[in-house]
Design a protein around this motif. Sequence first.
Motif, PDB file in Angstrom:
ATOM      1  N   GLU A 129       0.830  -1.210   0.000  1.00  8.63           N
ATOM      2  CA  GLU A 129       0.000   0.000   0.000  1.00  8.63           C
ATOM      3  C   GLU A 129       0.862   1.256   0.000  1.00  8.63           C
ATOM      4  O   GLU A 129       0.516   2.272  -0.626  1.00  8.63           O
ATOM      5  CB  GLU A 129      -0.929   0.003   1.208  1.00  8.63           C
ATOM      6  CG  GLU A 129      -2.006  -1.080   1.190  1.00  8.63           C
ATOM      7  CD  GLU A 129      -1.494  -2.437   1.667  1.00  8.63           C
ATOM      8  OE1 GLU A 129      -0.280  -2.544   1.957  1.00  8.63           O
ATOM      9  OE2 GLU A 129      -2.305  -3.375   1.738  1.00  8.63           O
ATOM     10  N   ALA A 130       1.997   1.190   0.693  1.00 10.36           N
ATOM     11  CA  ALA A 130       2.897   2.347   0.734  1.00 10.36           C
ATOM     12  C   ALA A 130       3.452   2.648  -0.654  1.00 10.36           C
ATOM     13  O   ALA A 130       3.524   3.808  -1.080  1.00 10.36           O
ATOM     14  CB  ALA A 130       4.028   2.085   1.722  1.00 10.36           C
ATOM     15  N   VAL A 131       3.853   1.596  -1.387  1.00 10.28           N
ATOM     16  CA  VAL A 131       4.363   1.787  -2.743  1.00 10.28           C
ATOM     17  C   VAL A 131       3.285   2.354  -3.657  1.00 10.28           C
ATOM     18  O   VAL A 131       3.528   3.275  -4.465  1.00 10.28           O
ATOM     19  CB  VAL A 131       4.906   0.450  -3.292  1.00 10.28           C
ATOM     20  CG1 VAL A 131       5.078   0.501  -4.804  1.00 10.28           C
ATOM     21  CG2 VAL A 131       6.230   0.100  -2.629  1.00 10.28           C
ATOM     22  N   GLN A 132       2.084   1.825  -3.552  1.00 15.78           N
ATOM     23  CA  GLN A 132       0.994   2.301  -4.401  1.00 15.78           C
ATOM     24  C   GLN A 132       0.720   3.788  -4.178  1.00 15.78           C
ATOM     25  O   GLN A 132       0.625   4.576  -5.130  1.00 15.78           O
ATOM     26  CB  GLN A 132      -0.267   1.478  -4.120  1.00 15.78           C
ATOM     27  CG  GLN A 132      -0.183   0.038  -4.593  1.00 15.78           C
ATOM     28  CD  GLN A 132      -1.346  -0.804  -4.085  1.00 15.78           C
ATOM     29  OE1 GLN A 132      -1.864  -0.566  -2.990  1.00 15.78           O
ATOM     30  NE2 GLN A 132      -1.739  -1.789  -4.876  1.00 15.78           N
ATOM     31  N   ASP A 133       0.592   4.202  -2.918  1.00 14.47           N
ATOM     32  CA  ASP A 133       0.275   5.601  -2.637  1.00 14.47           C
ATOM     33  C   ASP A 133       1.437   6.531  -2.965  1.00 14.47           C
ATOM     34  O   ASP A 133       1.226   7.694  -3.326  1.00 14.47           O
ATOM     35  CB  ASP A 133      -0.146   5.764  -1.177  1.00 14.47           C
ATOM     36  CG  ASP A 133      -1.605   5.405  -0.946  1.00 14.47           C
ATOM     37  OD1 ASP A 133      -2.338   5.265  -1.940  1.00 14.47           O
ATOM     38  OD2 ASP A 133      -2.019   5.257   0.224  1.00 14.47           O
TER      39      ASP A 133
END
Length: 220
Positions: A129-133
């Motif tokens: 999720e961190a990479v996506q955001d």
Amino acid sequence: MTGPGGLPVSETPPVTTPREAAREAAERELSKPMYHENDPSLLDRALRRVLAWVDDLFAAAAGAAPGGTLGIVVVVVLIVLAVALLWWRLGTPRPVAAPTGGLLGERARTAADYRSSAQAHAAAGHWTEAVQDRMRALVRSLEERVLLEPRPGRTADEAAAEAAVPLPAHSAELRAAARLFDDVTYGGRTADQAMYARLTALDTAVERTRPALSGTGAAQ
């Protein structure tokens, strides 16, 4: 009537059967079910042929491989171990999802909102999720700087290709970031801290880079 030595001789000539007729009579006799009660079934015969074929194949492979049969066993064990290692490393294959809603979804937030969300996910160890955001923050920042035209449904690959025009110095990193986003979002790949650090560094570098003037092909 007697023959030589005084032995009686039959007055009736012996019965003779033609060879072909005798063979046919024997075949008819042997075809009776009573002679085949203990014969193997069709399935048994087929199974024996398959096993014989496998045995011949194994013997041929053993003769060609170093170490003979032991060499074959070692090779098979190594293959099984390699497959098990790949399965453990990559996990169970997941179905590939089709991209939906574009990179930023139906309702884009600000770049600052995406960065804040990415940092919160990273602090919790939720690297995917961190990479996506973080990727969304990068693209949204380019829209806010008017380097990209806001467009619903834009994919990560499209954003990278369009951003490479004003930011040619970062074109390779942008394409790599787009592939990483697609891998973790649609390809079932699990992100990690190193991937997030890479996206963060790119986002920071792009934020500090002045766009290239049209036709110059360079950015500072």
